[in-house]
Design a protein around this motif. Structure first.
Motif, PDB file in Angstrom:
ATOM      1  N   MET A 257      -5.667  18.496 -25.016  1.00  0.00           N
ATOM      2  CA  MET A 257      -6.764  18.749 -24.082  1.00  0.00           C
ATOM      3  C   MET A 257      -8.132  18.615 -24.755  1.00  0.00           C
ATOM      4  O   MET A 257      -9.143  18.457 -24.074  1.00  0.00           O
ATOM      5  CB  MET A 257      -6.623  20.154 -23.481  1.00  0.00           C
ATOM      6  CG  MET A 257      -5.309  20.396 -22.758  1.00  0.00           C
ATOM      7  SD  MET A 257      -5.138  19.397 -21.264  1.00  0.00           S
ATOM      8  CE  MET A 257      -6.395  20.145 -20.228  1.00  0.00           C
ATOM      9  N   GLN A 258      -8.155  18.716 -26.075  1.00  0.00           N
ATOM     10  CA  GLN A 258      -9.421  18.677 -26.813  1.00  0.00           C
ATOM     11  C   GLN A 258      -9.369  17.537 -27.829  1.00  0.00           C
ATOM     12  O   GLN A 258      -8.762  17.665 -28.880  1.00  0.00           O
ATOM     13  CB  GLN A 258      -9.665  20.013 -27.537  1.00  0.00           C
ATOM     14  CG  GLN A 258      -9.705  21.214 -26.623  1.00  0.00           C
ATOM     15  CD  GLN A 258      -9.884  22.501 -27.411  1.00  0.00           C
ATOM     16  OE1 GLN A 258     -11.013  22.891 -27.760  1.00  0.00           O
ATOM     17  NE2 GLN A 258      -8.777  23.163 -27.731  1.00  0.00           N
ATOM     18  N   TYR A 259      -9.990  16.428 -27.474  1.00  0.00           N
ATOM     19  CA  TYR A 259      -9.922  15.253 -28.339  1.00  0.00           C
ATOM     20  C   TYR A 259     -11.175  14.399 -28.153  1.00  0.00           C
ATOM     21  O   TYR A 259     -11.924  14.560 -27.190  1.00  0.00           O
ATOM     22  CB  TYR A 259      -8.682  14.417 -28.010  1.00  0.00           C
ATOM     23  CG  TYR A 259      -8.677  13.853 -26.601  1.00  0.00           C
ATOM     24  CD1 TYR A 259      -9.298  12.640 -26.295  1.00  0.00           C
ATOM     25  CD2 TYR A 259      -8.061  14.553 -25.559  1.00  0.00           C
ATOM     26  CE1 TYR A 259      -9.304  12.136 -25.010  1.00  0.00           C
ATOM     27  CE2 TYR A 259      -8.069  14.057 -24.264  1.00  0.00           C
ATOM     28  CZ  TYR A 259      -8.682  12.847 -23.995  1.00  0.00           C
ATOM     29  OH  TYR A 259      -8.701  12.367 -22.721  1.00  0.00           O
ATOM     30  N   LYS A 260     -11.346  13.475 -29.069  1.00  0.00           N
ATOM     31  CA  LYS A 260     -12.417  12.477 -28.985  1.00  0.00           C
ATOM     32  C   LYS A 260     -11.870  11.129 -29.441  1.00  0.00           C
ATOM     33  O   LYS A 260     -11.032  11.051 -30.337  1.00  0.00           O
ATOM     34  CB  LYS A 260     -13.629  12.867 -29.840  1.00  0.00           C
ATOM     35  CG  LYS A 260     -14.482  13.966 -29.247  1.00  0.00           C
ATOM     36  CD  LYS A 260     -15.166  13.513 -27.960  1.00  0.00           C
ATOM     37  CE  LYS A 260     -16.021  14.608 -27.364  1.00  0.00           C
ATOM     38  NZ  LYS A 260     -16.690  14.168 -26.115  1.00  0.00           N
ATOM     39  N   VAL A 261     -12.367  10.084 -28.806  1.00  0.00           N
ATOM     40  CA  VAL A 261     -11.971   8.710 -29.119  1.00  0.00           C
ATOM     41  C   VAL A 261     -13.205   7.957 -29.589  1.00  0.00           C
ATOM     42  O   VAL A 261     -14.284   8.080 -28.990  1.00  0.00           O
ATOM     43  CB  VAL A 261     -11.392   8.001 -27.871  1.00  0.00           C
ATOM     44  CG1 VAL A 261     -11.001   6.569 -28.200  1.00  0.00           C
ATOM     45  CG2 VAL A 261     -10.198   8.779 -27.325  1.00  0.00           C
ATOM     46  N   ASP A 262     -13.056   7.166 -30.658  1.00  0.00           N
ATOM     47  CA  ASP A 262     -14.176   6.341 -31.115  1.00  0.00           C
ATOM     48  C   ASP A 262     -13.634   5.059 -31.733  1.00  0.00           C
ATOM     49  O   ASP A 262     -12.431   4.937 -31.998  1.00  0.00           O
ATOM     50  CB  ASP A 262     -15.048   7.088 -32.122  1.00  0.00           C
ATOM     51  CG  ASP A 262     -16.535   6.784 -31.910  1.00  0.00           C
ATOM     52  OD1 ASP A 262     -16.862   5.590 -31.642  1.00  0.00           O
ATOM     53  OD2 ASP A 262     -17.359   7.711 -32.014  1.00  0.00           O
ATOM     54  N   ALA A 273     -15.514   8.027 -37.402  1.00  0.00           N
ATOM     55  CA  ALA A 273     -16.321   8.232 -36.202  1.00  0.00           C
ATOM     56  C   ALA A 273     -15.647   9.199 -35.234  1.00  0.00           C
ATOM     57  O   ALA A 273     -16.299  10.076 -34.653  1.00  0.00           O
ATOM     58  CB  ALA A 273     -16.566   6.893 -35.513  1.00  0.00           C
ATOM     59  N   ALA A 274     -14.322   9.058 -35.055  1.00  0.00           N
ATOM     60  CA  ALA A 274     -13.595   9.943 -34.137  1.00  0.00           C
ATOM     61  C   ALA A 274     -13.572  11.381 -34.659  1.00  0.00           C
ATOM     62  O   ALA A 274     -13.742  12.340 -33.887  1.00  0.00           O
ATOM     63  CB  ALA A 274     -12.186   9.415 -33.920  1.00  0.00           C
ATOM     64  N   LEU A 275     -13.353  11.552 -35.963  1.00  0.00           N
ATOM     65  CA  LEU A 275     -13.329  12.901 -36.544  1.00  0.00           C
ATOM     66  C   LEU A 275     -14.695  13.571 -36.436  1.00  0.00           C
ATOM     67  O   LEU A 275     -14.790  14.769 -36.103  1.00  0.00           O
ATOM     68  CB  LEU A 275     -12.896  12.835 -38.011  1.00  0.00           C
ATOM     69  CG  LEU A 275     -11.397  12.687 -38.274  1.00  0.00           C
ATOM     70  CD1 LEU A 275     -11.138  12.449 -39.751  1.00  0.00           C
ATOM     71  CD2 LEU A 275     -10.629  13.922 -37.779  1.00  0.00           C
ATOM     72  N   ASP A 276     -15.752  12.835 -36.709  1.00  0.00           N
ATOM     73  CA  ASP A 276     -17.109  13.397 -36.614  1.00  0.00           C
ATOM     74  C   ASP A 276     -17.386  13.865 -35.187  1.00  0.00           C
ATOM     75  O   ASP A 276     -17.905  14.972 -34.967  1.00  0.00           O
ATOM     76  CB  ASP A 276     -18.148  12.356 -37.028  1.00  0.00           C
ATOM     77  CG  ASP A 276     -18.176  12.130 -38.535  1.00  0.00           C
ATOM     78  OD1 ASP A 276     -17.568  12.940 -39.271  1.00  0.00           O
ATOM     79  OD2 ASP A 276     -18.789  11.130 -38.966  1.00  0.00           O
ATOM     80  N   ALA A 277     -17.035  13.023 -34.204  1.00  0.00           N
ATOM     81  CA  ALA A 277     -17.297  13.376 -32.807  1.00  0.00           C
ATOM     82  C   ALA A 277     -16.455  14.570 -32.378  1.00  0.00           C
ATOM     83  O   ALA A 277     -16.930  15.472 -31.668  1.00  0.00           O
ATOM     84  CB  ALA A 277     -17.010  12.178 -31.908  1.00  0.00           C
ATOM     85  N   CYS A 278     -15.195  14.602 -32.788  1.00  0.00           N
ATOM     86  CA  CYS A 278     -14.303  15.684 -32.393  1.00  0.00           C
ATOM     87  C   CYS A 278     -14.695  17.010 -33.058  1.00  0.00           C
ATOM     88  O   CYS A 278     -14.737  18.055 -32.395  1.00  0.00           O
ATOM     89  CB  CYS A 278     -12.864  15.319 -32.761  1.00  0.00           C
ATOM     90  SG  CYS A 278     -11.620  16.479 -32.142  1.00  0.00           S
ATOM     91  N   ASN A 279     -14.994  16.966 -34.350  1.00  0.00           N
ATOM     92  CA  ASN A 279     -15.382  18.194 -35.047  1.00  0.00           C
ATOM     93  C   ASN A 279     -16.671  18.770 -34.493  1.00  0.00           C
ATOM     94  O   ASN A 279     -16.840  20.001 -34.435  1.00  0.00           O
ATOM     95  CB  ASN A 279     -15.545  17.918 -36.545  1.00  0.00           C
ATOM     96  CG  ASN A 279     -14.206  17.714 -37.243  1.00  0.00           C
ATOM     97  OD1 ASN A 279     -13.193  18.298 -36.844  1.00  0.00           O
ATOM     98  ND2 ASN A 279     -14.192  16.900 -38.293  1.00  0.00           N
ATOM     99  N   SER A 280     -17.573  17.901 -34.068  1.00  0.00           N
ATOM    100  CA  SER A 280     -18.846  18.356 -33.508  1.00  0.00           C
ATOM    101  C   SER A 280     -18.642  19.068 -32.172  1.00  0.00           C
ATOM    102  O   SER A 280     -19.439  19.949 -31.800  1.00  0.00           O
ATOM    103  CB  SER A 280     -19.800  17.175 -33.318  1.00  0.00           C
ATOM    104  OG  SER A 280     -20.109  16.570 -34.555  1.00  0.00           O
ATOM    105  N   ASN A 281     -17.598  18.697 -31.449  1.00  0.00           N
ATOM    106  CA  ASN A 281     -17.376  19.241 -30.110  1.00  0.00           C
ATOM    107  C   ASN A 281     -16.278  20.306 -30.043  1.00  0.00           C
ATOM    108  O   ASN A 281     -16.342  21.216 -29.217  1.00  0.00           O
ATOM    109  CB  ASN A 281     -17.021  18.117 -29.149  1.00  0.00           C
ATOM    110  CG  ASN A 281     -18.203  17.242 -28.790  1.00  0.00           C
ATOM    111  OD1 ASN A 281     -18.914  17.525 -27.830  1.00  0.00           O
ATOM    112  ND2 ASN A 281     -18.415  16.194 -29.564  1.00  0.00           N
TER     113      ASN A 281
END
Length: 294
Positions: A257-262, A273-281
């Motif tokens: 439910m909590q993820y980011k795609v880059d 890029a995906a880890l940076d976006a996900c960790n930020s959110n």
């Protein structure tokens, strides 16, 4: 079938000492061998006919052009005709052996860009997303040779892989007439040559309730990439969460439910890029899946 004689009477051209009856016997044996030897197939002749009165089409083909020698070449220009059966413009394509011939058809789209089309060619296999990929030069005439169809997928400098959507099945000595319709279906355009040069499409689908995902990579366009990813995911609840074109894609998540795609030019760039976006959110994220579609 091997044929050899070790008798000394035929060594050194001494067949003249055989006598008439022995000569006849030898000739009969040689004729029998010839009749049982594999015959060479006649070339198949293919004619491509342009039913349009306004659009010039360009054709590339991949086929076995000689015994054990394969070739992909283009672009054969087929100008528009005058209309009607007698006004068809038909051009002879290089005849291959009685083996599959793969065809790619390119012409300008409504915006004036050159694009690859998948036509409904009657009586022949229209492969579309399941076609074979071969090396082409999207800018000028080209020829790539090899010793198998697979060799034609090893692209020399200046060429790129492109899907060949049509399989023409020709028999020995057959004359095949391929009629290209004047008005392609609305979904016939597969990709512009500019998109093909940039690389293939990929997609990822996810069922957020279970965490199950599916991938579709190496596709000629976004539609086919999405379709492949949904099929691979296999659940009615699967949804597309990311699409990539000529790059790499990475998914980082805490849970489904909590993820980011880059995306990124390399796997490493996409992961970062995906880890940076996900960790930020979402906090402490981990890389779940990474793939490329070049």
């Amino acid at each position: 079938m091997a044929f050899s004689l070790s008798h000394p009477s035929v060594v050194g051209g001494a067949i003249l000492g055989f006598g008439f009856r022995k000569v006849i016997t030898l000739l009969v044996l040689l004729l029998a061998i010839q009749l049982h030897a594999p015959a060479h197939a006649e070339l198949a002749e293919m004619h491509l006919c342009n039913e349009s009165t306004t659009t010039t089409i360009y054709v590339a083909q991949a086929y076995e052009h000689n015994w054990g020698e394969y070739k992909v070449s283009g672009w054969t220009e087929v100008p528009p005709g005058l209309g009607g059966f007698l006004g068809l413009r038909c051009f002879y394509l290089s005849g291959g052996l009685s083996t599959p011939t793969f065809i790619a058809i390119v012409h300008k789209d409504a915006a004036g860009r050159f694009a690859l089309y998948g036509y409904d060619i009657t009586d022949h296999a229209n492969l579309y997303p399941g076609g074979w990929w071969f090396c082409v030069d999207p800018v000028k005439n080209f020829k790539v040779t090899g010793y198998s169809f697979e060799d034609l997928q090893k692209c020399p400098k200046g060429t790129v892989l492109m899907i060949f959507p049509h399989l023409i099945k020709s028999s020995e000595g057959e004359e095949a007439f391929l009629r290209i319709p004047a008005n392609p279906a609305s979904d016939a355009k597969l990709a512009t040559l500019e998109e093909i040069v940039q690389g293939t499409f990929g997609a990822i689908a996810l069922d957020v309730s279970t965490g199950q995902y599916g991938l579709g990579t190496g596709r000629i366009n976004e539609k086919y990439a999405r379709s492949a990813a949904l099929e691979d995911c296999g659940k009615a609840a699967c949804k597309i969460i990311g699409v990539v074109h000529g790059q790499c894609l990475s998914v980082a998540a805490v849970d489904s439910m909590q993820y980011k795609v880059d995306v990124g030019a390399t796997k490493e760039a996409a992961v970062e890029a995906a880890l940076d976006a996900c960790n930020s959110n979402h906090g402490s994220c981990k890389t779940q899946v990474t793939f490329c579609s070049f």
